[in-house]
Design a protein around this motif. Structure first.
Motif, PDB file in Angstrom:
ATOM      1  N   ASP A 137      20.571   3.830  -1.900  1.00 17.92           N
ATOM      2  CA  ASP A 137      21.304   3.684  -0.509  1.00 17.92           C
ATOM      3  C   ASP A 137      20.310   4.703   0.408  1.00 17.92           C
ATOM      4  N   ASP A 138      19.729   5.600  -0.239  1.00 14.38           N
ATOM      5  CA  ASP A 138      18.867   6.573   0.892  1.00 14.38           C
ATOM      6  C   ASP A 138      17.585   5.780   1.212  1.00 14.38           C
ATOM      7  N   LEU A 139      17.218   4.669   0.775  1.00 18.63           N
ATOM      8  CA  LEU A 139      16.077   4.000   1.106  1.00 18.63           C
ATOM      9  C   LEU A 139      16.347   3.067   2.204  1.00 18.63           C
ATOM     10  N   GLU A 140      15.473   2.710   2.974  1.00 22.10           N
ATOM     11  CA  GLU A 140      15.523   1.651   4.208  1.00 22.10           C
ATOM     12  C   GLU A 140      15.679   0.324   3.630  1.00 22.10           C
ATOM     13  N   ASP A 141      14.924  -0.036   2.626  1.00 23.66           N
ATOM     14  CA  ASP A 141      15.074  -1.200   2.105  1.00 23.66           C
ATOM     15  C   ASP A 141      15.696  -1.426   0.730  1.00 23.66           C
ATOM     16  N   GLY A 142      16.486  -0.159   0.223  1.00 24.01           N
ATOM     17  CA  GLY A 142      17.065   0.026  -1.026  1.00 24.01           C
ATOM     18  C   GLY A 142      16.200  -0.173  -2.347  1.00 24.01           C
ATOM     19  N   GLY A 143      14.839   0.015  -1.992  1.00 27.22           N
ATOM     20  CA  GLY A 143      13.874   0.036  -2.936  1.00 27.22           C
ATOM     21  C   GLY A 143      13.267  -1.335  -3.294  1.00 27.22           C
ATOM     22  N   ALA A 144      13.638  -2.098  -2.264  1.00 25.61           N
ATOM     23  CA  ALA A 144      12.995  -3.645  -2.595  1.00 25.61           C
ATOM     24  C   ALA A 144      11.468  -3.632  -2.741  1.00 25.61           C
ATOM     25  N   GLU A 145      11.032  -2.984  -2.008  1.00 29.30           N
ATOM     26  CA  GLU A 145       9.487  -3.046  -2.141  1.00 29.30           C
ATOM     27  C   GLU A 145       8.797  -2.487  -3.372  1.00 29.30           C
ATOM     28  N   HIS A 146       9.505  -1.176  -3.956  1.00 35.25           N
ATOM     29  CA  HIS A 146       9.185  -0.585  -5.229  1.00 35.25           C
ATOM     30  C   HIS A 146       9.444  -1.624  -6.448  1.00 35.25           C
ATOM     31  N   PHE A 147      10.438  -2.676  -6.388  1.00 32.90           N
ATOM     32  CA  PHE A 147      10.730  -3.767  -7.114  1.00 32.90           C
ATOM     33  C   PHE A 147       9.555  -4.485  -7.077  1.00 32.90           C
ATOM     34  N   ALA A 148       9.181  -5.017  -5.814  1.00 34.51           N
ATOM     35  CA  ALA A 148       8.151  -6.001  -5.718  1.00 34.51           C
ATOM     36  C   ALA A 148       6.652  -5.567  -6.199  1.00 34.51           C
ATOM     37  N   GLN A 149       6.312  -4.322  -5.984  1.00 35.39           N
ATOM     38  CA  GLN A 149       5.177  -3.570  -6.619  1.00 35.39           C
ATOM     39  C   GLN A 149       5.351  -3.404  -8.173  1.00 35.39           C
ATOM     40  N   THR A 150       6.363  -3.310  -8.674  1.00 28.67           N
ATOM     41  CA  THR A 150       6.579  -3.224 -10.116  1.00 28.67           C
ATOM     42  C   THR A 150       6.401  -4.679 -10.669  1.00 28.67           C
ATOM     43  N   ILE A 151       6.866  -5.661  -9.966  1.00 22.97           N
ATOM     44  CA  ILE A 151       6.587  -6.997 -10.629  1.00 22.97           C
ATOM     45  C   ILE A 151       5.352  -7.389 -10.633  1.00 22.97           C
ATOM     46  N   ARG A 152       4.563  -7.154  -9.441  1.00 23.12           N
ATOM     47  CA  ARG A 152       3.093  -7.519  -9.291  1.00 23.12           C
ATOM     48  C   ARG A 152       2.380  -6.611 -10.177  1.00 23.12           C
ATOM     49  N   ALA A 153       2.528  -5.366 -10.529  1.00 22.85           N
ATOM     50  CA  ALA A 153       1.623  -4.446 -11.478  1.00 22.85           C
ATOM     51  C   ALA A 153       2.075  -5.096 -12.924  1.00 22.85           C
ATOM     52  N   VAL A 154       3.192  -5.465 -13.320  1.00 20.63           N
ATOM     53  CA  VAL A 154       3.207  -6.091 -14.548  1.00 20.63           C
ATOM     54  C   VAL A 154       2.613  -7.519 -14.635  1.00 20.63           C
ATOM     55  N   ARG A 155       2.556  -8.379 -13.505  1.00 22.02           N
ATOM     56  CA  ARG A 155       2.039  -9.519 -13.451  1.00 22.02           C
ATOM     57  C   ARG A 155       0.404  -9.498 -13.673  1.00 22.02           C
ATOM     58  N   HIS A 156      -0.231  -8.439 -13.116  1.00 21.48           N
ATOM     59  CA  HIS A 156      -1.504  -8.338 -13.179  1.00 21.48           C
ATOM     60  C   HIS A 156      -1.977  -7.426 -14.715  1.00 21.48           C
ATOM     61  N   ARG A 157      -1.134  -6.739 -15.323  1.00 23.32           N
ATOM     62  CA  ARG A 157      -1.334  -6.301 -16.529  1.00 23.32           C
ATOM     63  C   ARG A 157      -1.255  -7.272 -17.598  1.00 23.32           C
ATOM     64  N   SER A 158       0.094  -7.894 -17.649  1.00 23.22           N
ATOM     65  CA  SER A 158       0.442  -9.014 -18.652  1.00 23.22           C
ATOM     66  C   SER A 158       0.796 -10.194 -17.947  1.00 23.22           C
ATOM     67  N   PRO A 159      -0.010 -11.038 -17.803  1.00 28.55           N
ATOM     68  CA  PRO A 159       0.154 -12.272 -16.912  1.00 28.55           C
ATOM     69  C   PRO A 159       0.974 -13.146 -17.443  1.00 28.55           C
ATOM     70  N   ASP A 160       0.925 -13.092 -19.121  1.00 28.64           N
ATOM     71  CA  ASP A 160       1.790 -14.243 -19.737  1.00 28.64           C
ATOM     72  C   ASP A 160       3.248 -13.716 -19.937  1.00 28.64           C
ATOM     73  N   THR A 161       3.586 -12.508 -19.621  1.00 28.77           N
ATOM     74  CA  THR A 161       4.917 -11.863 -19.783  1.00 28.77           C
ATOM     75  C   THR A 161       5.812 -12.488 -18.608  1.00 28.77           C
ATOM     76  N   THR A 162       7.027 -12.933 -19.088  1.00 20.93           N
ATOM     77  CA  THR A 162       8.046 -13.285 -18.251  1.00 20.93           C
ATOM     78  C   THR A 162       8.812 -12.071 -17.718  1.00 20.93           C
ATOM     79  N   ILE A 163       9.202 -12.181 -16.358  1.00 24.63           N
ATOM     80  CA  ILE A 163       9.702 -11.041 -15.885  1.00 24.63           C
ATOM     81  C   ILE A 163      11.233 -11.253 -15.285  1.00 24.63           C
ATOM     82  N   GLU A 164      11.995 -10.441 -15.589  1.00 24.05           N
ATOM     83  CA  GLU A 164      13.379 -10.721 -15.173  1.00 24.05           C
ATOM     84  C   GLU A 164      13.875  -9.425 -14.419  1.00 24.05           C
TER      85      GLU A 164
END
Length: 327
Positions: A137-164
């Motif tokens: 709650d201390d972050l303006e976006d609640g950490g949403a962009e950090h989530f998005a960056q993590t999803i994109r990083a996993v996609r780039h490194r392991s494109p066949d991994t499904t993400i939840e």
């Protein structure tokens, strides 16, 4: 997105939050912890697979909800190389009475964390990964962009991994917060309602039931093809009718996958266990949930949000195809 400083950290808003761990729990009365029945006892983790997973996560300096929340399935999951990554630190800005994660003032975000998560996913060879976080709650976006960056990083490194993803509620955040996570296209968007609405004031005092329900509904509006998932705990003091009503509420928000598990009290300072729900009652909940139209249901005493997540995702996808007549 905010710019990282020289140490690779992203500044957070200045909140007047205590620095010590679990400060709000010190004033709670002790609740007797009842003896667990035989059906929810688990063995201590000792396998080589468990140790290997633990060592890789430690090397990458990653936090898991498996450890922080004291999950009873950690031995089984880590033995098979499965772990739920918890990003954005190990200190939460909220003090839910059921949760064993520390409460206080979080540290600044680590801009390199998404890359470390992606490397760990690749090294563990995960076919399916669950990414969750503390409430920020201390972050303006609640950490949403950090989530998005993590999803994109996993996609780039392991494109066949499904993400939840298992996200916080982004309460008081602008609509763009949720939109950022959905735009990163995780395969499953999970947000837990945790309990029935009548218990929110005791169990989730910092959350709002209908806000969480609307969050799940909004995901489907943004991307109708994205699988949505939510879960609750039982044994907190709810009754059967209230649980059935939560099922109806979830279906009205078009939630695909429901999980129901037994609440286990982490310490005497946490919410008491009202009772241990029997395996037969869980089976009845599962039958009722399928009757209400969920594509996938996991309802057992040891069910947790990410327990058997990879196998369940495969079954979830197959259920959708069968419903569409492609199975």
């Amino acid at each position: 997105m905010r710019q990282a400083n020289r140490q690779g950290e992203i500044p957070v808003r200045d909140l007047k939050l205590p620095d010590q761990r679990h400060p709000e729990k010190a004033h709670r009365p002790d609740n007797v912890q009842p003896k667990k029945p035989a059906w929810i006892r688990v063995k201590a983790p000792t396998s080589e697979g468990y140790k290997q997973t633990r060592d890789i996560l430690k090397e990458k300096k990653l936090v898991t909800v498996c450890e922080e929340a004291g999950c009873p399935n950690v031995g089984e999951c880590w033995s098979h190389g499965h772990a739920t990554m918890m990003i954005m630190g190990e200190i939460c800005t909220r003090g839910c009475t059921f949760c064993n994660v520390a409460t206080g003032k979080p540290q600044t975000l680590d801009a390199f964390e998404p890359g470390r998560v992606a490397h760990a996913v690749a090294e563990l060879g995960l076919k399916h990964v669950v990414i969750t976080s503390v409430d920020r709650d201390d972050l303006e976006d609640g950490g949403a962009e950090h989530f998005a960056q993590t999803i994109r990083a996993v996609r780039h490194r392991s494109p066949d991994t499904t993400i939840e993803v298992l996200t916080p509620d982004f309460l008081k955040c602008p609509p763009s917060a949720l939109e950022a996570v959905v735009a990163a296209r995780p395969d499953v968007f999970n947000h837990n309602l945790e309990t029935v609405p009548g218990l929110y004031h005791e169990v989730r005092p910092g959350a709002r039931y209908f806000h969480s329900l609307r969050l799940l509904q909004r995901v489907k509006e943004l991307d109708p093809t994205m699988f949505t998932k939510s879960g609750i705990m039982v044994g907190l003091g709810e009754d059967r009718q209230a649980v059935l009503q939560v099922m109806d509420d979830m279906r009205s928000a078009d939630v695909d996958f429901l999980t129901i598990g037994q609440y286990l009290q982490p310490t005497p300072k946490h919410h008491r266990v009202d009772r241990f729900v029997t395996p037969e009652e869980f089976a009845a909940y599962e039958k009722a949930a399928y009757g209400k139209g969920f594509l996938m249901v996991s309802a057992t005493p040891l069910t947790r949000s990410s327990y058997h997540a990879g196998e369940d995702f495969a079954r979830l996808r197959a259920a959708r195809l069968a419903k569409l007549g492609r199975g």
